[in-house]
Design a protein around this motif. Structure first.
Motif, mmCIF file in Angstrom:
data_model
loop_
_atom_site.group_PDB
_atom_site.id
_atom_site.type_symbol
_atom_site.label_atom_id
_atom_site.label_comp_id
_atom_site.label_asym_id
_atom_site.label_seq_id
_atom_site.Cartn_x
_atom_site.Cartn_y
_atom_site.Cartn_z
ATOM 1 N N LYS A 138 20.520 38.013 17.064
ATOM 2 C CA LYS A 138 20.753 36.463 17.540
ATOM 3 C C LYS A 138 19.254 35.944 17.104
ATOM 4 O O LYS A 138 19.426 34.612 16.739
ATOM 5 C CB LYS A 138 20.811 36.402 19.141
ATOM 6 C CG LYS A 138 22.223 36.614 19.540
ATOM 7 C CD LYS A 138 22.479 36.560 20.823
ATOM 8 C CE LYS A 138 23.910 36.325 21.354
ATOM 9 N NZ LYS A 138 24.891 37.380 20.934
ATOM 10 N N SER A 164 30.415 40.676 26.877
ATOM 11 C CA SER A 164 29.113 40.759 27.175
ATOM 12 C C SER A 164 28.229 39.867 26.481
ATOM 13 O O SER A 164 27.004 40.173 26.425
ATOM 14 C CB SER A 164 28.930 42.255 27.129
ATOM 15 O OG SER A 164 29.534 43.093 27.827
ATOM 16 N N GLY A 165 28.829 38.967 25.624
ATOM 17 C CA GLY A 165 28.103 38.179 24.846
ATOM 18 C C GLY A 165 27.603 38.644 23.323
ATOM 19 O O GLY A 165 26.757 37.948 22.895
ATOM 20 N N THR A 207 27.586 39.179 19.590
ATOM 21 C CA THR A 207 28.146 38.585 18.536
ATOM 22 C C THR A 207 28.090 39.551 17.063
ATOM 23 O O THR A 207 27.213 39.291 16.362
ATOM 24 C CB THR A 207 27.145 37.147 18.157
ATOM 25 O OG1 THR A 207 26.035 37.503 18.181
ATOM 26 C CG2 THR A 207 27.712 36.158 19.382
ATOM 27 N N SER A 216 28.078 37.905 32.285
ATOM 28 C CA SER A 216 27.347 38.745 31.371
ATOM 29 C C SER A 216 25.806 38.205 31.135
ATOM 30 O O SER A 216 24.777 39.306 30.953
ATOM 31 C CB SER A 216 27.898 38.609 29.781
ATOM 32 O OG SER A 216 27.951 37.322 29.317
ATOM 33 N N ASP A 217 25.325 36.868 31.168
ATOM 34 C CA ASP A 217 24.053 36.670 31.137
ATOM 35 C C ASP A 217 23.170 37.245 32.316
ATOM 36 O O ASP A 217 22.099 37.857 31.963
ATOM 37 C CB ASP A 217 23.911 35.248 31.366
ATOM 38 C CG ASP A 217 23.958 34.461 30.417
ATOM 39 O OD1 ASP A 217 24.403 34.780 29.406
ATOM 40 O OD2 ASP A 217 23.820 33.188 30.209
ATOM 41 N N ARG A 257 22.742 40.976 30.700
ATOM 42 C CA ARG A 257 22.008 40.915 29.589
ATOM 43 C C ARG A 257 20.682 40.667 30.004
ATOM 44 O O ARG A 257 19.488 41.454 29.553
ATOM 45 C CB ARG A 257 22.241 40.012 28.387
ATOM 46 C CG ARG A 257 23.707 40.078 27.930
ATOM 47 C CD ARG A 257 24.092 38.897 26.966
ATOM 48 N NE ARG A 257 23.322 38.694 26.109
ATOM 49 C CZ ARG A 257 23.529 39.293 24.808
ATOM 50 N NH1 ARG A 257 24.654 39.891 24.592
ATOM 51 N NH2 ARG A 257 22.637 38.927 23.798
ATOM 52 N N PRO A 298 22.753 33.853 26.436
ATOM 53 C CA PRO A 298 23.291 32.599 25.630
ATOM 54 C C PRO A 298 23.919 31.605 26.467
ATOM 55 O O PRO A 298 23.793 30.385 26.038
ATOM 56 C CB PRO A 298 24.068 33.357 24.351
ATOM 57 C CG PRO A 298 24.417 34.660 25.112
ATOM 58 C CD PRO A 298 23.379 34.968 26.150
ATOM 59 N N ASP A 299 24.772 31.884 27.378
ATOM 60 C CA ASP A 299 25.372 31.079 28.269
ATOM 61 C C ASP A 299 24.237 30.123 28.924
ATOM 62 O O ASP A 299 24.643 28.874 28.985
ATOM 63 C CB ASP A 299 26.360 31.488 29.131
ATOM 64 C CG ASP A 299 27.555 32.342 28.601
ATOM 65 O OD1 ASP A 299 27.701 31.887 27.453
ATOM 66 O OD2 ASP A 299 28.206 33.097 29.046
#
Length: 552
Positions: free
Chosen positions: A37, A88-89, A91, A354-355, A358, A498-499
Motif C-alpha cells: 500500500k 481484512s483489507g 489489496t 479489520s482496521d 491491522r 485504510p477504512d
C-alpha cells in the motif's frame, strides 16, 4: 528517459489446510500488504502476488479423514482464505493458487532447466512405509517427538515448535499420522533432489551480495549459519499422489515435493494473473523482489528458492529483500491453525472491523523477537492508542473547527508545530523506505501525540471565546496547524487502517487511495459533514465475545 523501477511484493503463501490465524496473518501477509500500500501511495510500479499453497500431505491427510479429494478440500479452503483476506483489507494484485495450470507449466519449465544444467540428481532414500495403509509415507505423514526440543507432535520434515528441519528417522517414536501405526518400516526408494551442495558457492555469494538490502538480522545470521554447516542435496520428489506428477521416465509414480512447487508458485501465480505481463516483472533485472515470511519459512527462501532460480538459469530476478518475522505467540488465547482451533482471521473480522486488527497487529509486529498477543493488550491498543490518541484528536479538531469556522482566516499556521510535524513525516517515509513498518506506525502515533500536545497546551476553545483580535488570530493559526496534522494522519494511516483513513480524508473531500505527495497539500475541512467516530472503544459486551477464544 529514466526506466521505471518495478517491485514484486510477495508474502509466504497461506497453506490451504485452514484459514490463517492471527500469527500467520501478521507473520507475512499483513506486513506485505502494508508495504505494498505504501509503494502504491508513492506511485511505484508494484504488484502484490500471493495465493494458496495447495499441495502437501497435511491437506491430503485432512482430505482422507474428511472423505473428500485433496483438490476439493484445498479449493474450498482457498476460497475461504481469499474471502477473509479481502475482508481484512488486503489489496493483492492477484491472489491465485499453486494447483493451477500456470504454476504446473512453470514448475515443469524450471525443473527441465535445472535437470539440463546438471542440478537435479538421483538419490536413494530410506522412506517410511506403513504396512497397515500399504503406502510410502511422505515426511508430513509421520509424527513423533522432536530430538531437539522434545515437542511431541513434530512432523517428519520440520518441528513446528522449534523450527528445526528434520528427517523422519530423527524423530523419537515416530508413527503414521493416518492410522497411528507405530511399527513403521523404512524402505529404500529412488527420488530426485536439488543439488544444493553444487549450488552452495553461488547461494553464498547471493546472500553476501544481497544481505544489505534491508534483510532482517535473523534472515542473515541463520542463513550464514546454515551455509557454514554446508548444504546437502534436498529431495524435490516424494512417493505421493497429491501434487504435480514428475515428468521424467522412471519417476512417473512420484510427485513434486510441496516446497519445490510452492516457491515457484510466486512466478506461476504471477503468470496466472497475466501471461502477457509476468515476464516484464520477473525478467527485468532492475525489478526489486521484496519477500515477507515467518521464520519457519526462512531456509526455503534464503537458500533453496535462490538456488532454484540460480540453477535454472532462466534469468528470473532473485530476491532483493527478505523480511523474516518472529512468532506472535498466543498468551492466554487459543489459536492453532494446524489443530483447527482458536482465533483465526475469519473469527477476528466477525468480532471487530479489520482496521482494529491491522493496526493492533502491526503495533505488535514481531520484527526482532517473539511477541505475545493477549486480549488485554489488544483492547489496550484499541482503547488507549487508536481511540484516545488518534480518534479523539480527529473528533475534537473537526468539532472545534466546524463550530468556529467563521473566525478561521487565512492559511497562517503555528510554525513550530508544523515544523515538528514535517520532521515526523520525514521519519515516517524513511522508516517505510527501510521497510520498518512498525516504526512507521509509531510515527503515525507520534504525530497524533503532537496534535494532542498542541491541543492541550494551547486550549484553542478558550481562545475562540476570547473577544480580542490577537486571541482570534492565535486560534486561527492553531486550528490551521491541527487541521494539517489531522489531514496528514489520514494519509499516513492508509497502509495500516485504510477504512479509518478514508473516514478522515472524506472530511477533506478526498476519496480513494491517497498519495504520499499529498502530504504537502494545505486542505480545507468540509464543515457540512458532522464529525463521526473514527475508532470506538471496545465495550464490555464486545470484550465478552472474546471469551470463547481465551484459555480457561
Amino acid at each position: 528517459m529514466n526506466k521505471t523501477q518495478k517491485f514484486i511484493v510477495t508474502s509466504a503463501l497461506p497453506y490451504a489446510e485452514a484459514v490463517p490465524h492471527l500469527g500467520n496473518f501478521v507473520g507475512s501477509i499483513l506486513p506485505a500488504d502494508v508495504y505494498f500500500k505504501y509503494l502504491k501511495m508513492k506511485g511505484e510500479d508494484a504488484i502484490f502476488i500471493c495465493g494458496s499453497d495447495q499441495h502437501g500431505t497435511p491437506i491430503e491427510l485432512k482430505a482422507i479423514k474428511a472423505g473428500i479429494t485433496p483438490d476439493r478440500l484445498s479449493n474450498e479452503v482457498h476460497e475461504k482464505i481469499k474471502k477473509v483476506m479481502e475482508r481484512s483489507g488486503c489489496t493483492f494484485t492477484y491472489y491465485g493458487k499453486t494447483h493451477s495450470e500456470s504454476n504446473k507449466l512453470t514448475v515443469y519449465e524450471i525443473f527441465e532447466s535445472l535437470r539440463k544444467n546438471g542440478y537435479i540428481i538421483e538419490t536413494e532414500d530410506t522412506q517410511a512405509y506403513c504396512s497397515v495403509d500399504d503406502r510410502f509415507l511422505s515426511d508430513r505423514f509421520i509424527i513423533g517427538t522432536c530430538p531437539y526440543c522434545g515437542y511431541s507432535d513434530a512432523r517428519g520434515d520440520q518441528c513446528e515448535n522449534c523450527g528445526h528441519l528434520l528427517s523422519p528417522q530423527e524423530l523419537i517414536e515416530p508413527y503414521c499420522a493416518v492410522c497411528g501405526n507405530k511399527k513403521l518400516e523404512f524402505r529404500k526408494t529412488k527420488n530426485l533432489a536439488l543439488d544444493l551442495e553444487a549450488l552452495s558457492g553461488e547461494i553464498k555469494a547471493f546472500v553476501e551480495s544481497h544481505k544489505h538490502n534491508n534483510w532482517t538480522k535473523n534472515a542473515i545470521n541463520k542463513t550464514l549459519s546454515y551455509l557454514e554447516q554446508g548444504l546437502k542435496p534436498r529431495d524435490i520428489t516424494r512417493n505421493i499422489k497429491w501434487g504435480f506428477p514428475v515428468p521424467l521416465k522412471g519417476f512417473e509414480d512420484k510427485a513434486f515435493y510441496v516446497w519445490f512447487d510452492a516457491v515457484i508458485g510466486y512466478i506461476g501465480i504471477t503468470r496466472e494473473w497475466s501471461e502477457s505481463q509476468y515476464l516484464n516483472y520477473w525478467k527485468d533485472p532492475d525489478t526489486k523482489l521484496i519477500q515477507f515470511m515467518g521464520k519457519d519459512n526462512l531456509e526455503f527462501h534464503t537458500m533453496m528458492w535462490p538456488g532454484i532460480l540460480i540453477g535454472a538459469g532462466r534469468e528470473y530476478v532473485l530476491p532483493h529483500t527478505i523480511k523474516v518475522f518472529e512468532y506472535l505467540n498466543a498468551k492466554g488465547v487459543k489459536f492453532s491453525k494446524s489443530k483447527g482451533v482458536g482465533l483465526n482471521m475469519e473469527g477476528a473480522v466477525e468480532l471487530l472491523p479489520s482496521d482494529y486488527w491491522r493496526f493492533a497487529l502491526m503495533y505488535l509486529l514481531p520484527e526482532t523477537s517473539d511477541t505475545d498477543f493477549s486480549i488485554e493488550e489488544f483492547i489496550e491498543i484499541v482503547n488507549k492508542v487508536m481511540n484516545d490518541k488518534i480518534g479523539n484528536l480527529v473528533n475534537r479538531v473537526l468539532t472545534i473547527y466546524g463550530a468556529n469556522r467563521g473566525i478561521i482566516s487565512g492559511e497562517e499556521d503555528d510554525a513550530a508545530s508544523i515544523s515538528k510535524a514535517r520532521s515526523i513525516i520525514s521519519e515516517y517515509i524513511a522508516e517505510f523506505d527501510a521497510i520498518n513498518m512498525r516504526n512507521a506506525l509509531h510515527k503515525v502515533i507520534e504525530l497524533s501525540e503532537l496534535g494532542n500536545e498542541v491541543m492541550s497546551s494551547t486550549e484553542p476553545w478558550k481562545l475562540a471565546k476570547a473577544g480580542d483580535a490577537n486571541s482570534k488570530r492565535e486560534f486561527s493559526k492553531i486550528m490551521v496547524s491541527l487541521r494539517q496534522i489531522v489531514y496528514d494522519l489520514g494519509i499516513m494511516l492508509w497502509p495500516f487502517a485504510p477504512d479509518a483513513a478514508s473516514k478522515i480524508l472524506d472530511y477533506f473531500g478526498m476519496d480513494g487511495q491517497p498519495e504520499i505527495k499529498m502530504l504537502e497539500n494545505v486542505p480545507d475541512i468540509d464543515t457540512n459533514k458532522p464529525p463521526k467516530a473514527i475508532f470506538s472503544k471496545i465495550t464490555e459486551k464486545e470484550r465478552k465475545n472474546f471469551e470463547k477464544y481465551i484459555d480457561s
